[in-house]
Design an enzyme around this catalytic site. Structure first.
Site, short mmCIF file in Angstrom:
data_model
loop_
_atom_site.label_atom_id
_atom_site.label_comp_id
_atom_site.label_asym_id
_atom_site.label_seq_id
_atom_site.Cartn_x
_atom_site.Cartn_y
_atom_site.Cartn_z
N SER A 122 -45.89 8.62 -29.44
CA SER A 122 -44.76 7.73 -29.15
C SER A 122 -43.45 8.28 -29.74
O SER A 122 -43.12 9.44 -29.45
CB SER A 122 -45.09 6.33 -29.67
N ASP A 239 -48.68 2.27 -19.32
CA ASP A 239 -47.93 2.27 -20.58
C ASP A 239 -46.59 1.56 -20.37
O ASP A 239 -45.77 2.00 -19.55
CB ASP A 239 -47.70 3.72 -21.04
N HIS A 269 -50.57 1.95 -24.15
CA HIS A 269 -49.78 2.93 -24.89
C HIS A 269 -50.53 3.79 -25.90
O HIS A 269 -50.51 5.02 -25.83
CB HIS A 269 -48.64 2.18 -25.61
O1 LIG Z 1 -49.77 2.45 -32.17
C1 LIG Z 1 -48.55 2.16 -32.13
N1 LIG Z 1 -47.62 2.77 -31.35
C2 LIG Z 1 -46.34 2.27 -31.61
C3 LIG Z 1 -46.59 1.05 -32.47
O2 LIG Z 1 -47.97 1.18 -32.86
C4 LIG Z 1 -45.38 2.06 -30.47
C5 LIG Z 1 -44.25 2.60 -31.31
C6 LIG Z 1 -43.20 3.58 -30.76
O3 LIG Z 1 -43.06 4.64 -31.35
N2 LIG Z 1 -42.48 3.26 -29.64
C7 LIG Z 1 -42.64 2.05 -28.83
C8 LIG Z 1 -41.35 1.33 -28.61
C9 LIG Z 1 -40.31 2.25 -27.99
C10 LIG Z 1 -39.02 1.47 -27.82
O4 LIG Z 1 -38.08 2.30 -27.20
C11 LIG Z 1 -36.77 1.85 -27.13
C12 LIG Z 1 -36.40 0.55 -27.44
C13 LIG Z 1 -35.06 0.18 -27.34
C14 LIG Z 1 -34.12 1.11 -26.95
F1 LIG Z 1 -32.82 0.77 -26.87
C15 LIG Z 1 -34.47 2.41 -26.65
C16 LIG Z 1 -35.81 2.76 -26.74
CL1 LIG Z 1 -36.32 4.40 -26.37
C17 LIG Z 1 -40.12 3.46 -28.88
C18 LIG Z 1 -41.43 4.19 -29.13
C19 LIG Z 1 -45.33 3.21 -32.19
#
Ligand SMILES: O=C1N[C@]2(CO1)C[C@H](C(=O)N1CCC(COc3ccc(F)cc3Cl)CC1)C2
Length: 303
Positions: A122, A239, A269
């Site tokens: 992620s 995802d 995800h």
């Molecule tokens: O096992 C796991 N995985 C996890 C949690 O627990 C998921 C989490 C993780 O890293 N992301 C999920 C959310 C995402 C939101 O993205 C945004 C939100 C607002 C915005 F303005 C621009 C972006 Cl890009 C970023 C990546 C790690």
């Protein structure tokens, strides 16, 4: 401890003297974790966690890797888990990459002759891509589990993206909402584990953090055309947190001679914490890819 000074404590109140850690360029204590094989290690694996979570969530994957005689290492990013820093707050995404490179250099000094691989999930996938982009000669391969290459329209809605860019100047601490645990996995036990994990940040994502994530996706996009390190990519078709189209863009854009994308139909995800049939398949694919990269079995349970 010099007279009168108080010991540095983790956000959970544990003295850092009792925790493995390193101190980053900003003087912050970064909690680090090491999983060592029973025999002498044949390679290193650097695991990079995602937004709001922490490195101890990767114990299952680490156990698989130590059985292959990998020495696995990781840390909690600043503002995450047992590391110092305001929760999920960063003024420049590159700080995550800088701290990664510091840890990488510490491990290279200790194990100068071992090949090094990286595995990012992620947001940790974006950090991993940018780390490898800065140190391409240091890595023998990169594994990415649902990496953040393109924001997902379901979590980073165009309103959130627009709001984040606009509000960052006036209300950077405004919440964009928290990560929906039901988006993380289809596995009810894993959703429960995520929801009840005290080291996971369950608060809202700040506008300023969302903007840094967007900055990261722009930096990743610029890095891909020059990317040459072998890559093993995994993504679920359902995802809702990181758009699978990002993994398709990545596999089509990078110049790596060895590049594989495994798509999991219907999966959410966190593929390493998904339904058993998905997660076991992902772990088997990782094992065989690494064995092929290192040439041979090397498993501690070889008969
Ligand atoms: O096992 C796991 N995985 C996890 C949690 O627990 C998921 C989490 C993780 O890293 N992301 C999920 C959310 C995402 C939101 O993205 C945004 C939100 C607002 C915005 F303005 C621009 C972006 Cl890009 C970023 C990546 C790690």
């Amino acid at each position: 401890m010099p007279e009168g000074s108080t010991p540095a404590l983790s956000p959970q109140g544990v003295p850092y003297a009792e925790l493995s850690h390193y101190i980053n360029a900003d003087g912050q204590h970064i909690f680090s974790r090491y999983w060592k094989p029973s025999g002498s290690p044949r390679a290193l694996m650097f695991i990079v966690h995602g937004a709001g979570e922490h490195c101890c969530r990767y114990d299952d994957l680490a156990q698989i890797l130590t059985a292959l005689n990998f020495l696995v290492f990781s840390h909690d990013h600043v503002g995450h888990g047992q590391s110092e820093g305001e929760r999920m707050t960063i003024h420049d995404f590159h700080i995550f990459v800088r701290d990664n490179i510091q840890h990488l250099d510490l491990m290279k000094k200790q194990y100068p002759d071992l090949p090094i691989f990286m595995c990012g999930h992620s947001m940790g996938g974006a950090i991993a891509i940018l780390t490898v982009d800065e140190r391409p000669d240091d890595f023998s391969g990169l594994i990415l589990i649902s990496p953040l290459v393109l924001p997902s329209p379901q979590s980073a809605t165009s309103f959130k993206v627009f709001a984040a860019k606009l509000l960052n100047y006036v209300l950077p601490n405004l919440s964009l909402g928290s990560i929906d645990p039901s988006f993380v996995s289809r596995n009810k036990k894993e959703i429960e584990a995520y929801t009840t994990d005290p080291l996971v940040y369950h608060g809202g994502m700040k506008v300023s953090f969302g903007v840094q994530l967007l900055n990261a996706t722009s930096r990743v996009e610029k890095a891909l055309p020059l990317f040459k390190v072998p890559v093993l990519l995994f993504h679920g078709t359902l995802d809702k947190l990181c758009d699978i189209r990002g993994s398709h863009v990545m596999i089509d854009t990078i110049q790596s001679e060895e590049k594989t994308l495994k798509v999991y139909e219907g999966a959410f995800h966190a593929l390493h914490k998904e339904l058993p049939e998905v997660t076991s398949s992902v772990f088997q694919e990782i094992e065989s890819w690494l064995q092929q990269k290192l040439g041979g079995t090397g498993s501690s349970n070889m008969v």
